[in-house]
Every structure is written in C-alpha cells, then in structure tokens.
Design a protein around this motif. Structure first.
Motif, PDB file in Angstrom:
ATOM      1  N   ASN A  56      21.336 -13.865  -6.090  1.00  0.00           N
ATOM      2  CA  ASN A  56      21.723 -15.054  -5.329  1.00  0.00           C
ATOM      3  C   ASN A  56      23.211 -15.355  -5.449  1.00  0.00           C
ATOM      4  O   ASN A  56      23.846 -15.819  -4.489  1.00  0.00           O
ATOM      5  CB  ASN A  56      20.899 -16.267  -5.784  1.00  0.00           C
ATOM      6  CG  ASN A  56      19.525 -16.293  -5.127  1.00  0.00           C
ATOM      7  OD1 ASN A  56      19.414 -16.157  -3.918  1.00  0.00           O
ATOM      8  ND2 ASN A  56      18.489 -16.446  -5.914  1.00  0.00           N
ATOM      9  N   LYS A  59      24.902 -12.859  -3.175  1.00  0.00           N
ATOM     10  CA  LYS A  59      24.776 -13.264  -1.763  1.00  0.00           C
ATOM     11  C   LYS A  59      25.747 -14.389  -1.426  1.00  0.00           C
ATOM     12  O   LYS A  59      26.271 -14.463  -0.318  1.00  0.00           O
ATOM     13  CB  LYS A  59      23.340 -13.714  -1.468  1.00  0.00           C
ATOM     14  CG  LYS A  59      22.365 -12.560  -1.311  1.00  0.00           C
ATOM     15  CD  LYS A  59      21.000 -13.072  -0.872  1.00  0.00           C
ATOM     16  CE  LYS A  59      20.052 -11.908  -0.578  1.00  0.00           C
ATOM     17  NZ  LYS A  59      18.738 -12.385  -0.102  1.00  0.00           N
ATOM     18  N   LEU A  60      25.995 -15.248  -2.397  1.00  0.00           N
ATOM     19  CA  LEU A  60      26.882 -16.391  -2.173  1.00  0.00           C
ATOM     20  C   LEU A  60      28.323 -15.939  -1.950  1.00  0.00           C
ATOM     21  O   LEU A  60      29.023 -16.450  -1.071  1.00  0.00           O
ATOM     22  CB  LEU A  60      26.799 -17.349  -3.374  1.00  0.00           C
ATOM     23  CG  LEU A  60      27.518 -18.680  -3.247  1.00  0.00           C
ATOM     24  CD1 LEU A  60      26.881 -19.521  -2.140  1.00  0.00           C
ATOM     25  CD2 LEU A  60      27.494 -19.435  -4.574  1.00  0.00           C
ATOM     26  N   TYR A  91      21.322 -17.480   6.803  1.00  0.00           N
ATOM     27  CA  TYR A  91      22.216 -16.540   6.122  1.00  0.00           C
ATOM     28  C   TYR A  91      22.249 -15.176   6.811  1.00  0.00           C
ATOM     29  O   TYR A  91      23.319 -14.632   7.107  1.00  0.00           O
ATOM     30  CB  TYR A  91      21.757 -16.387   4.663  1.00  0.00           C
ATOM     31  CG  TYR A  91      22.514 -15.361   3.854  1.00  0.00           C
ATOM     32  CD1 TYR A  91      23.721 -15.685   3.243  1.00  0.00           C
ATOM     33  CD2 TYR A  91      22.023 -14.068   3.676  1.00  0.00           C
ATOM     34  CE1 TYR A  91      24.409 -14.751   2.476  1.00  0.00           C
ATOM     35  CE2 TYR A  91      22.698 -13.129   2.916  1.00  0.00           C
ATOM     36  CZ  TYR A  91      23.889 -13.472   2.318  1.00  0.00           C
ATOM     37  OH  TYR A  91      24.567 -12.547   1.567  1.00  0.00           O
TER      38      TYR A  91
END
Length: 357
Positions: A56, A59-60, A91
């Motif tokens: 995560n 992905k950020l 996203y």
C-alpha cells in the motif's frame, strides 16, 4: 515503434513479447506478479510486495516515483481493465488514464472475466461464471459491484480498441464500437520441445491441473477421470494436481498423454496451447462458435461439455483406440506451429495497432 505490454495472463504477454522482439521492435513487459506467474520477468517496476502494508505504501508513492517509466510509448496494450488492481479512489483508472495521456495509442485485450463478460455470457447455453462465483469466489460476485463495473466501463471507453483472444471474449464486447478483430493466443513453439507420444505399459496418463475449480469445471472433470480409472484400471493412470508455477506445470506435462483443460468454455486458453505444443491430446472448449471465430475447422482439441458422461465417453474413446492418442498429439503440435506461432500472432498485433490512425 516502442511498445508496452501492461499486465500478464498465463504467459500470454510473455509469448507475445518474444514474438514482437523477433520482429525487431522495442518492447517492455510489466508483470504485476503472483504465485502462479512468477516465472514471467517484469521489465519495469510495479508495486508487487506480498506484504500488505508495504504494498500500500508502494502504491501511494508509485504514481509520483515510477509511473513516468510507462510514458511515451507508441503502443500500450493492457491485458484487461484492472491491471493495477486498485479500484478504491479510482486508483487503477487514474493510472491508466495518465499513461494514456502520455502515450500514442492504447489497446485492451479481452481475455478474462470482467463486467462485460459476466453480462453477456450468463445468456449463453453454458458458461463458467456461475460456478466460478459459487466455488472460486465463495459466492461473492465482483462483476456486478458498482466500483468494478464503473472501472471496467471507464477503461473500455478510454482505450482505442479492444482485441479479444477467443470467441467468448469477443462475444462479451460484440456490441461495443471499439471491438477489433479477434487475435488468437501466441505460443513460442521454439522453446517447447515436441516429443512423440509414448504409451508406457499400455497405460494412458491423463492429467488435469487444478487452478480455478469452478471456472474450469473441475467437479465434472474429476468425476469423469475417477470413473474412467475405475472402469479401466489397467489402461489408465490419472493425475489431478493443484496450482503450480509454469516450470513445474511443464514438467508434469512431459510425462502426460492426455490433458483435460476445462469443461465450461466454448474456447481454449494458454494451458491448452502449452500442452498442444508438447504434442499432447487436449480436452477443452472447441465449440463450432470457437471454430467460426478463428476461421478454422481443423482444431485438434476434443470439445467437452460440463457433463461427466460427455467427458467420460470422450476419454473412453481414447482408451479403446490408443493409436489415435499418438495421431492427435502430432496434429496438436502442427496446428500450434501453424496457427498460434508467436511470430505470426505478433505480426497480427502489429498490423492491428497500425490500422488505427
């Protein structure tokens, strides 16, 4: 021409990349990675950590850190609408949209389950979706969820064209104005050795690889295999094995005579092609609709239905005439060399991409 293949599907893009490279084009393949496709190398960075927290964080920062690697390609080909696997906050769509804005042309393959596939195929005489949802997804249906549908529709409306890989996937988008001609899956036959069938101890070795049991119709296949083994114990050896990496799967295939791929599909996929390239007899989808889509009536795959009796009868025919196992195996290899050769298929993609101005 500079090409980006974004995603992976059972070695589909791996084989396509190899064909395009041999045609002399510059190409990169991005493989999101999973436990079954870890033999397919990714050329560019993509968030893929197995640790949920780390993934995560990746992905950020990914859009600000590494996404520019995906820009300035002449052609971007997606395996499907959800290559980045993140529907929350749009996203996935936002990344694809950004790549599209910084590239020339973008296309999407129709080669897997999505909202359009779900909507269309539930109207056919049989399909894998109901059992896929019930067995593989434990009753959860992602295909009618709002975020999933919106993402699918948005990506489809963004790309320049949709290229299906088989009848079922073409049928899903038949009414869409961006549907292009169906192009069959590629397979690099130069990397797969053909061995003439040997029936050791007069026993036919039958294999079914378990991946998505509902989607593949494993319950019908397994029961038919057990039934044929019970009736012909001295003529048949069966193997039903679980999920495995590509290298192990190919090793198992080497010692197999007959491969039962899937029983709930009108067409056949990459697993069938690997088996055919090795000279195996394949039981899978080969309905008249599949033959019409490809314009071929000589596909040597034995068509099977989601029926224990149908699969059993077709296995029994092979057991009672073992010579035909050798003949069909030879035809399988020749057909793949002719119709699914990775360079021939790659040229079809080049021609299709160039058609759209």
């Amino acid at each position: 021409m500079k090409i980006l293949l974004l995603g992976e599907f059972s070695g589909f893009f791996k084989n396509l990349k190899e064909g395009i490279l041999e045609l002399g084009y510059e190409i990169n393949l991005v493989n999101p990675g999973d436990e079954y496709r870890n033999t397919v190398k990714t050329d560019l960075y993509i968030p893929s950590s197995r640790n949920y927290l780390i993934r995560n964080i990746e992905k950020l920062i990914f859009p600000f850190w590494k996404l520019k690697q995906y820009y300035n390609y002449d052609i971007v080909q997606l395996t499907g609408h959800n290559v980045f696997g993140g529907l929350k906050y749009n996203y996935n769509y936002l990344l694809i949209d950004k790549i599209k804005r910084n590239s020339n042309k973008m296309f999407m393959s129709s080669c897997g389950s999505d909202y359009f596939f779900y909507k269309k195929l539930k109207c056919l005489k049989y399909s894998a979706l109901e059992e896929h949802i019930e067995i593989d997804l434990n009753g959860y249906n992602p295909y009618n969820q709002k975020k999933f549908m919106e993402n699918n529709i948005n990506v489809v409306n963004l790309v320049d064209g949709i290229i299906p890989t088989a009848y079922s996937y073409a049928e899903a988008y038949r009414e869409h104005n961006r549907l292009l001609n169906t192009i069959q899956f590629p397979i690099n036959v130069n990397k797969i050795a053909f061995t003439r069938q040997k029936i050791e101890n007069n026993k036919i070795k039958i294999f079914h690889g378990i991946t998505r049991e509902g989607f593949k119709g494993t319950k019908y296949i397994k029961e038919a295999m057990l039934k044929i083994k019970e009736k012909y114990p001295n003529d048949v050896e069966i193997l039903i094995d679980g999920k495995m990496p590509l290298n192990k799967y190919l090793k198992v295939l080497e010692e197999t005579n007959v491969v039962i791929d899937q029983a709930l599909s009108y067409s056949y996929g990459m697993n069938a092609l690997y088996s055919m390239a090795m000279g195996k007899v394949v039981l899978s989808g080969n309905e008249p609709e599949c033959q019409q889509e490809f314009g071929r009536t000589d596909i040597p795959i034995i068509n099977i239905l989601p029926s224990v009796d149908d699969i059993f009868k077709k296995l029994e025919k092979l057991v009672l005439d073992k010579k035909c196992v050798i003949e069909i195996g030879q035809k399988s290899r020749l057909f793949v060399e002719d119709f699914h050769h990775h360079i021939k298929v790659a040229q079809k993609y080049i021609d299709t991409w160039n058609l759209l101005r």
